[in-house]
Write a protein that holds these residues in place. Structure first.
Motif, short mmCIF file in Angstrom:
data_model
loop_
_atom_site.label_atom_id
_atom_site.label_comp_id
_atom_site.label_asym_id
_atom_site.label_seq_id
_atom_site.Cartn_x
_atom_site.Cartn_y
_atom_site.Cartn_z
N GLY A 27 17.31 -18.74 1.14
CA GLY A 27 16.41 -19.45 0.25
C GLY A 27 14.98 -18.95 0.31
N GLN A 28 14.70 -18.04 1.22
CA GLN A 28 13.32 -17.53 1.34
C GLN A 28 13.18 -16.18 0.64
N VAL A 29 12.01 -15.99 0.05
CA VAL A 29 11.68 -14.70 -0.59
C VAL A 29 10.40 -14.20 0.09
N LEU A 30 10.55 -13.10 0.80
CA LEU A 30 9.41 -12.57 1.56
C LEU A 30 8.75 -11.44 0.78
N ASP B 105 10.82 -7.57 -17.07
CA ASP B 105 11.18 -8.94 -17.38
C ASP B 105 12.68 -9.16 -17.16
N THR B 106 13.48 -8.25 -17.70
CA THR B 106 14.95 -8.36 -17.55
C THR B 106 15.33 -8.29 -16.08
N PHE B 107 14.69 -7.37 -15.36
CA PHE B 107 14.98 -7.19 -13.94
C PHE B 107 14.74 -8.48 -13.16
N TYR B 108 13.57 -9.08 -13.34
CA TYR B 108 13.24 -10.29 -12.58
C TYR B 108 14.10 -11.48 -13.02
N ARG B 109 14.47 -11.49 -14.30
CA ARG B 109 15.34 -12.59 -14.79
C ARG B 109 16.70 -12.52 -14.09
N HIS B 110 17.27 -11.32 -14.04
CA HIS B 110 18.57 -11.14 -13.37
C HIS B 110 18.45 -11.43 -11.88
N LEU B 111 17.32 -11.01 -11.32
CA LEU B 111 17.10 -11.19 -9.88
C LEU B 111 17.05 -12.68 -9.51
N ILE B 112 16.36 -13.44 -10.33
CA ILE B 112 16.23 -14.88 -10.05
C ILE B 112 17.60 -15.56 -10.20
N GLU B 113 18.35 -15.15 -11.23
CA GLU B 113 19.69 -15.72 -11.42
C GLU B 113 20.57 -15.44 -10.20
N TRP B 114 20.50 -14.18 -9.74
CA TRP B 114 21.29 -13.78 -8.56
C TRP B 114 20.88 -14.60 -7.35
N PHE B 115 19.57 -14.76 -7.17
CA PHE B 115 19.04 -15.43 -5.98
C PHE B 115 19.49 -16.88 -5.92
N HIS B 116 19.48 -17.55 -7.05
CA HIS B 116 19.84 -18.97 -7.07
C HIS B 116 21.36 -19.20 -7.09
N ASP B 117 22.10 -18.10 -7.08
CA ASP B 117 23.55 -18.20 -7.20
C ASP B 117 24.24 -18.37 -5.83
N GLY B 118 23.46 -18.46 -4.75
CA GLY B 118 24.08 -18.62 -3.43
C GLY B 118 23.01 -18.68 -2.36
N HIS C 97 3.27 -3.28 -4.68
CA HIS C 97 1.83 -3.27 -4.87
C HIS C 97 1.44 -4.28 -5.94
N GLU C 98 2.41 -4.56 -6.80
CA GLU C 98 2.15 -5.43 -7.94
C GLU C 98 2.18 -6.88 -7.48
N VAL C 99 1.13 -7.28 -6.78
CA VAL C 99 1.11 -8.60 -6.15
C VAL C 99 1.21 -9.71 -7.21
N ASN C 100 0.48 -9.55 -8.29
CA ASN C 100 0.51 -10.57 -9.36
C ASN C 100 1.90 -10.76 -9.93
N GLU C 101 2.60 -9.63 -10.04
CA GLU C 101 3.93 -9.64 -10.67
C GLU C 101 4.96 -10.41 -9.85
N ILE C 102 4.81 -10.35 -8.53
CA ILE C 102 5.84 -10.98 -7.68
C ILE C 102 5.39 -12.31 -7.07
N GLU C 103 4.13 -12.64 -7.21
CA GLU C 103 3.60 -13.82 -6.52
C GLU C 103 4.41 -15.09 -6.80
N HIS C 104 4.81 -15.26 -8.06
CA HIS C 104 5.53 -16.50 -8.42
C HIS C 104 6.92 -16.57 -7.78
N LEU C 105 7.42 -15.43 -7.31
CA LEU C 105 8.76 -15.42 -6.71
C LEU C 105 8.72 -15.78 -5.23
#
Lengths: 276, 284
Positions: free
Chosen positions: B30-33, B166-179, B188-196
């Motif tokens: 459940g953690q995203v580092l 966008d597609t990448f992070y959408r699939h990633l979030i779906e995968w993450f919440h699936d188990g 380096h893209e801190v803004n891009e990943i901060e919400h995750l």
């Protein structure tokens, strides 16, 4: 299906030359024989001029079988050595190493598959070339009647099968002789970009140093015997005698060195390479 | 929650350069580092240690397994996507799916094909002929179709356009919440990943400069937007960074000075990127 079969399939896809070269040689042979068949006049008018003592037709037929067998063996040996030198190197150079390492496949299985591919599957593919060529000769002797029989002697179906079996038996011995060298190539190809060059130059340098600098000819002879054994076996009339000539002590030494090389190769593979 | 990743006192030295120095952390399902740091901060070396691809000092366990001695078993649960393509370019998409289905016991080839059917990636296409975005998409589809518990991403969207990101992070979030899964993202893209992110590990020259969960992180720092006349008073609070504006400046301060700073100007919660830039520049 066992994972190793998928891994072998992947090796076949990756190293297409292993199937393409024998196939090319078979088609090439087919074209030559086809041209002889369709120009039967040329067979009739063919004249051979050489002096020979003994039964010409029988020896020529055996000679042709030996030529096919030796050519296929040489192709097999060449393909195996090229493959062994290239397989780990290619993964490193193209950057796919991290992908293969991300699969739940042990390093031992990876090595076993690569050795199996080089020492079993490649000779097996080349044996298909031998079998096809022998069966083709038999088929031609059936259809082209006396013209070629007079030149080649009797070619039977069982004779063709026997030639194939003899080739297989010889290639088993060649693969056994190649095993220590194969382990050495797998290890060197993980640390050098020119594994074949390193092994050949290294062997000759060591041989030279042993012979002329340290006057330790026993080691020079050992290196020479082990390095040349696969090729000697291929050309030998009695392959088993080659092992006897090399001696059990040298063979044992070669396998011990091969075992060490395999362990070293596994150790390097285990740690992998990672661009930090 | 089960501990999926445990790293204790990881140290990696390249001759005279210290790449990673005494890094320890634990990651649970459940953690995203977010693994943050400049180029050469030690992110890739730390990832190499987690993957068992780099000799190091210290102890690493992923899903309770040693990444070096139990790699084959571990790779059933661990996956990795890097900024450079690691997929074999000479294979077709269908061939790599077939290979993976043959060697990976938990790979679901029909799921992978289903995922790819919603993209422009054709099964007969050679991987070498795919664009970078498509290669990342293919790799992610392969990972999603396996029962991966820990996924490590090293600058995964570098060079991708916004649509692919966008597609990448959408699939990633779906995968993450699936188990019950854990995710490590080095970027380096801190803004891009901060919400995750739920947690952050920030490295600078191999050393940890910031570590903790996102909530505690925001509680550790604040920004005060104060007029220039308070400059000297704020300088007494050991500001980490400052950004001059028209008539006022924004100062990043540690939370211990919050009550004092409240009297001097408006208090703003800093973004992760602001903290990241400030800490990377601190002492430089």
């Amino acid at each position: 299906m066992h994972p190793s079969l998928f891994m072998l399939e992947k090796e076949l896809i990756e190293h297409k030359i292993v199937t393409r070269l024998p196939l090319f040689l078979l088609i090439f042979g087919l074209l030559i024989l086809g041209s002889i068949m369709f120009n039967s006049d040329s067979v009739n008018s063919m004249s051979l001029q050489f002096s020979y003592q003994g039964d010409l037709s029988a020896d020529f037929s055996q000679g042709l079988s030996s030529f096919i067998s030796m050519s296929a063996g040489a192709v097999s040996l060449l393909l195996s050595i090229m493959y062994l030198a290239k397989t780990f190197l290619k993964e490193r150079q193209e950057g796919s190493l991290m992908f293969w390492r991300s699969m739940p496949v042990s390093d031992a299985l990876t090595h076993a598959v690569k050795l199996g591919f080089a020492l079993i599957l490649i000779p097996l593919i080349c044996s298909a070339l031998v079998l096809s060529a022998e069966l083709l000769l038999w088929f031609i002797s059936l259809t082209n009647g006396q013209n070629l029989i007079s030149l080649l002697g009797e070619v039977s179906f069982f004779g063709a099968l026997l030639s194939w079996l003899l080739f297989m038996a010889k290639m088993i011995l060649v693969s056994l002789a190649l095993l220590p060298l194969a382990c050495l190539l797998l290890a060197v190809s993980q640390v050098s970009n020119f594994p074949l060059l390193v092994v050949v130059v290294g062997a000759y340098t060591l041989e030279f140093l042993c012979s002329y600098v340290f006057s330790f000819t026993a080691l020079a002879d050992f290196i020479d015997d082990i390095m040349s054994m696969p090729l000697t076996l291929l050309t030998a009339q009695q392959p088993l005698m080659v092992f006897a000539q090399v001696g059990w002590l040298s063979c044992l030494g070669a396998y011990l060195l091969g075992g060490l090389c395999l362990l070293f190769s596994l150790l390097i593979r285990r740690q992998g390479k990672f661009a930090g | 929650m089960s501990t999926l990743v445990s790293a204790a006192h990881i140290t990696k030295k390249y001759q005279s350069t210290m790449a990673v120095k005494d890094v320890s952390f634990e990651l649970q399902a459940g953690q995203v580092l977010g693994l943050l740091g400049h180029n050469g901060a030690g992110k890739s070396s730390l990832i190499g240690a987690l993957l068992g691809s780099l000799r190091h000092q210290g102890e690493v366990r992923v899903c309770g397994l040693n990444p070096v001695s139990q790699r084959a078993e571990l790779m059933r649960h661990l996956a990795y996507i890097s900024d450079v393509n690691v997929l074999p370019e000479w294979m077709t998409v269908a061939q790599i799916l077939r290979y993976t289905s043959g060697v990976h016991p938990s790979f679901d080839i029909s799921k992978a094909k289903e995922l790819l059917s919603s993209t422009q990636i054709a099964l007969r296409t050679k991987i070498g002929a795919l664009s970078k975005g498509m290669k990342v998409q293919l790799h992610l589809s392969i990972i999603i179709a396996t029962d991966t518990k820990v996924l490590i991403l090293d600058e995964p969207t570098l060079g991708l356009d916004l649509i692919y990101r966008d597609t990448f992070y959408r699939h990633l979030i779906e995968w993450f919440h699936d188990g019950e899964r854990a995710l490590i993202i080095a970027s380096h893209e801190v803004n891009e990943i901060e919400h995750l992110l739920t947690d952050v590990l920030m490295l600078k020259q191999g050393k940890v400069v910031l570590q903790g969960d996102m909530d505690s992180l925001h509680a550790q720092y604040f920004i005060v937007d104060a007029v220039h006349q308070h400059q000297e008073a704020i300088k007494q609070m050991a500001p980490i960074s400052s950004q001059a504006g028209l008539g006022s400046s924004k100062w990043l301060l540690r939370s211990e000075y919050r009550s004092q700073a409240e009297e001097l100007g408006e208090i703003i919660n800093p973004t992760l990127q602001e903290i990241f830039i400030a800490l990377q520049k601190e002492g430089a």
